[in-house]
Design an enzyme around this catalytic site. Structure first.
Site, PDB file in Angstrom:
ATOM      1  N   SER A   1      16.474  19.724 -12.852  1.00 11.08           N
ATOM      2  CA  SER A   1      15.587  18.565 -12.805  1.00 11.08           C
ATOM      3  C   SER A   1      17.088  17.166 -12.005  1.00 11.08           C
ATOM      4  CB  SER A   1      15.241  18.120 -14.210  1.00 11.08           C
ATOM      5  OG  SER A   1      14.656  17.063 -14.365  1.00 11.08           O
TER       6      SER A   1
ATOM      7  N   TYR B   1      14.389  16.641 -23.753  1.00  8.65           N
ATOM      8  CA  TYR B   1      15.010  17.657 -22.404  1.00  8.65           C
ATOM      9  C   TYR B   1      16.189  17.350 -21.424  1.00  8.65           C
ATOM     10  CZ  TYR B   1      11.863  18.810 -17.523  1.00  8.65           C
ATOM     11  OH  TYR B   1      12.725  18.752 -16.413  1.00  8.65           O
TER      12      TYR B   1
HETATM   13  P1  NDP Z   1       4.056  23.093 -15.358  1.00  7.42           P
HETATM   14  O1  NDP Z   1       3.785  22.592 -16.568  1.00  7.42           O
HETATM   15  O2  NDP Z   1       3.049  22.956 -13.881  1.00  7.42           O
HETATM   16  O3  NDP Z   1       4.578  24.587 -14.416  1.00  7.42           O
HETATM   17  C1  NDP Z   1       5.134  24.954 -16.701  1.00  7.42           C
HETATM   18  C2  NDP Z   1       5.300  26.589 -15.961  1.00  7.42           C
HETATM   19  O4  NDP Z   1       5.907  27.429 -17.090  1.00  7.42           O
HETATM   20  C3  NDP Z   1       4.223  27.710 -16.367  1.00  7.42           C
HETATM   21  O5  NDP Z   1       3.858  28.545 -15.784  1.00  7.42           O
HETATM   22  C4  NDP Z   1       3.832  27.643 -18.241  1.00  7.42           C
HETATM   23  O6  NDP Z   1       2.903  29.094 -18.590  1.00  7.42           O
HETATM   24  C5  NDP Z   1       5.331  28.402 -17.598  1.00  7.42           C
HETATM   25  N1  NDP Z   1       6.111  28.819 -19.298  1.00  7.42           N
HETATM   26  C6  NDP Z   1       5.851  27.458 -19.945  1.00  7.42           C
HETATM   27  N2  NDP Z   1       6.875  27.526 -21.696  1.00  7.42           N
HETATM   28  C7  NDP Z   1       6.956  29.122 -21.325  1.00  7.42           C
HETATM   29  C8  NDP Z   1       7.616  29.782 -21.296  1.00  7.42           C
HETATM   30  N3  NDP Z   1       8.103  29.817 -22.741  1.00  7.42           N
HETATM   31  N4  NDP Z   1       7.708  31.239 -21.212  1.00  7.42           N
HETATM   32  C9  NDP Z   1       7.109  31.319 -19.940  1.00  7.42           C
HETATM   33  N5  NDP Z   1       6.585  30.904 -19.020  1.00  7.42           N
HETATM   34  C10 NDP Z   1       6.791  29.694 -20.141  1.00  7.42           C
HETATM   35  O7  NDP Z   1       5.321  22.604 -14.817  1.00  7.42           O
HETATM   36  P2  NDP Z   1       6.270  22.269 -13.516  1.00  7.42           P
HETATM   37  O8  NDP Z   1       5.640  23.301 -12.791  1.00  7.42           O
HETATM   38  O9  NDP Z   1       6.211  20.633 -12.751  1.00  7.42           O
HETATM   39  O10 NDP Z   1       8.078  23.209 -13.925  1.00  7.42           O
HETATM   40  C11 NDP Z   1       8.602  23.736 -13.788  1.00  7.42           C
HETATM   41  C12 NDP Z   1      10.097  23.866 -14.066  1.00  7.42           C
HETATM   42  O11 NDP Z   1      10.233  22.587 -13.487  1.00  7.42           O
HETATM   43  C13 NDP Z   1       9.997  23.216 -15.288  1.00  7.42           C
HETATM   44  O12 NDP Z   1      11.970  24.021 -15.276  1.00  7.42           O
HETATM   45  C14 NDP Z   1      10.638  21.628 -15.116  1.00  7.42           C
HETATM   46  O13 NDP Z   1      11.633  21.131 -16.278  1.00  7.42           O
HETATM   47  C15 NDP Z   1      11.061  21.461 -13.880  1.00  7.42           C
HETATM   48  N6  NDP Z   1      11.418  20.265 -13.206  1.00  7.42           N
HETATM   49  C16 NDP Z   1       9.897  19.779 -12.533  1.00  7.42           C
HETATM   50  C17 NDP Z   1       9.956  18.118 -12.168  1.00  7.42           C
HETATM   51  C18 NDP Z   1       8.569  17.946 -12.153  1.00  7.42           C
HETATM   52  O14 NDP Z   1       8.184  16.738 -11.503  1.00  7.42           O
HETATM   53  N7  NDP Z   1       7.275  18.852 -11.905  1.00  7.42           N
HETATM   54  C19 NDP Z   1      10.445  17.994 -12.594  1.00  7.42           C
HETATM   55  C20 NDP Z   1      12.622  18.499 -12.200  1.00  7.42           C
HETATM   56  C21 NDP Z   1      11.719  20.347 -13.260  1.00  7.42           C
HETATM   57  P3  NDP Z   1       1.491  29.276 -19.019  1.00  7.42           P
HETATM   58  O15 NDP Z   1       1.011  27.495 -18.284  1.00  7.42           O
HETATM   59  O16 NDP Z   1       1.008  30.339 -18.680  1.00  7.42           O
HETATM   60  O17 NDP Z   1       1.542  28.846 -20.629  1.00  7.42           O
END
Ligand code: NDP
Length: 268
Positions: free
Chosen positions: A153, A166
């Site tokens: 991030s 975070y």
């Molecule tokens: P979302 O909330 O859209 O997606 C998160 C995903 O992670 C989902 O598929 C969820 O699964 C999965 N997940 C959560 N906990 C677990 C776990 N314990 N084991 C396996 N899977 C898990 O978030 P984003 O797509 O935005 O985020 C994805 C990554 O990108 C993260 O690491 C986030 O920190 C990073 N990020 C995002 C930014 C943004 O602006 N969106 C900016 C910077 C970094 P399910 O839905 O099935 O529970």
């Protein structure tokens, strides 16, 4: 037929049922990879991604696993290796936020974020590395014996009040990734990170779902638009491909300039 940079390669994308992970899984598949679509709770989200990948003519499986749980991660890798017979790419994407003012932050909130965002990367990467070391370089395959991409991030470098757990997890990802890259380079395993800025996904809905919130967010983005998962998918394909074969231990910020201290644009 168009060039497919990842033709025949096998990938795991954690947290691929939503947002950035879904975008990355689809981009890897469009570049020719078969993809294991990991999810924690949303089978329907994962199944949608699997269906789209299969429609491209690639293999895909949905696998439920909590990346913070060692047994779940083992099962994820077992299912992937059984289905695909190998692994070339791991994208450590699963992540979440549990926000609180620091004095109010519970140990459960701290542990949940560290477990998913950092320990999950350790558990998944360890099994990926074992598999990469077991197979070594594949004749006619990629120039690396394996590629790991960590979803970090902008908050691996930008402090974030109210989100100490975070930001600490993403700061941890930075040196996790760099140390792993240093250790594994002689084994021809490349490890890099993507540092997304603001990408429109459910994780940060409050930051873009009203005009007022979006206007405030755009002040932090010199390029003047919020990102979309496809922006990250394209970077992931490049980092997974031989086009980036000499790139190792780097964080590629895909953030529309968010890390450029935009508040200094008018002289500070
Ligand atoms: P979302 O909330 O859209 O997606 C998160 C995903 O992670 C989902 O598929 C969820 O699964 C999965 N997940 C959560 N906990 C677990 C776990 N314990 N084991 C396996 N899977 C898990 O978030 P984003 O797509 O935005 O985020 C994805 C990554 O990108 C993260 O690491 C986030 O920190 C990073 N990020 C995002 C930014 C943004 O602006 N969106 C900016 C910077 C970094 P399910 O839905 O099935 O529970």
């Amino acid at each position: 037929m168009t060039y497919q940079a990842l033709k025949g390669q096998k990938a795991i994308v954690t947290g691929a049922s939503s947002g950035i992970g879904a975008g990355v899984a689809l981009a890897l598949a469009a570049a020719g990879a078969d993809v294991a679509v990991n999810y924690a709770s949303s089978l329907s989200g994962a199944q949608r991604v699997v269906d789209e990948i299969k429609a491209m003519g690639r293999q895909a499986i949905a696998v439920k696993a909590d990346v913070a749980q060692e047994d779940d991660v083992q099962a994820l890798f077992d299912a992937t290796l059984t289905a695909f017979g190998g692994l070339d790419i791991l994208v450590n994407n699963a992540g979440l936020q549990q926000d609180a003012a620091f004095a109010e932050m519970t140990l459960a909130q701290w542990n949940k974020v560290m477990g998913t965002n950092l320990t999950g990367m350790f558990l998944c990467s360890r099994l990926a590395v074992k598999e990469f070391l077991r197979c070594g370089l594949k004749p006619g395959g990629s120039r690396a014996s394996g590629k790991i991409i960590c979803m970090s991030s902008v908050h691996e470098v930008i402090p974030w009040a109210g989100h100490v757990n975070y930001a600490a997890s993403k700061g941890g990802v930075k040196l996790f990734m760099q140390s792993l890259a240093q250790e594994l380079a002689p084994k021809k395993i490349r490890v890099n990170s993507i540092g997304p800025g603001a990408i429109q996904t459910p994780i940060n809905k409050a930051a873009w779902d009203t005009q007022q919130a979006l206007d405030a967010l755009l002040k932090l983005i010199p390029y003047g638009r919020i990102g979309v998962p496809e922006d990250i998918g394209k970077a992931a394909v490049w980092l997974a491909s031989d086009d980036s074969d000499y790139v190792n231990g780097q964080t590629i910020f895909v953030d529309g300039g968010m890390t450029l201290y935009p508040e200094f644009a008018d002289g500070g």
